[in-house]
Scaffold this motif. Structure first.
Motif, short mmCIF file in Angstrom:
data_model
loop_
_atom_site.label_atom_id
_atom_site.label_comp_id
_atom_site.label_asym_id
_atom_site.label_seq_id
_atom_site.Cartn_x
_atom_site.Cartn_y
_atom_site.Cartn_z
N ARG A 10 0.80 -1.22 0.00
CA ARG A 10 0.00 0.00 0.00
C ARG A 10 0.84 1.28 0.00
N THR A 12 3.57 3.58 -1.59
CA THR A 12 4.21 3.74 -2.91
C THR A 12 5.73 3.79 -2.82
N THR A 15 6.92 0.28 -2.30
CA THR A 15 6.68 -0.46 -3.54
C THR A 15 7.78 -0.15 -4.56
N CYS A 34 0.15 -1.21 -6.02
CA CYS A 34 -0.38 -0.74 -4.74
C CYS A 34 -1.86 -1.05 -4.55
#
Length: 99
Positions: A10, A12, A15, A34
């Motif tokens: 979730r 960014t 990620t 995400c």
């Protein structure tokens, strides 16, 4: 042949880091998203060897996501990844792939 790994998280920024780590190894192809919708679309479109569930996915979402992904690809390996160094990540992935 490359191992395709889907990371779902979730955050960014995390990620982005995961994408860099996964794609640093020539034997891995990392796809990092995400949202659940993105993950489901990728699962429908591409062969996946492993899914890593990252930070911020609550228990209810995790259960629904596991059901949807394995509904598309029965037997798909899905594990949780909460962070740690690249050595821990490598160990988690190799353990999952070899079981």
């Amino acid at each position: 042949m490359q191992t395709t790994i889907l990371y779902i998280g979730r955050d960014t920024e995390i990620t982005t880091v995961m994408s860099r780590l996964l794609n640093a190894r020539p034997e891995w192809k990392g796809i990092c998203v995400c949202t659940d919708d993105e993950a489901i679309a990728i699962c429908n479109e591409q062969h996946l060897d492993l899914v890593l569930l990252g930070n911020g996915i609550d228990a209810e979402c995790e259960k629904a996501l596991r059901a949807k992904l394995t509904g598309i690809r029965p037997g798909l390996k899905i594990i949780q990844h909460y962070g740690g160094g690249s050595g821990l990540l490598y160990g988690e992935i190799m353990t999952a792939l070899n079981h």
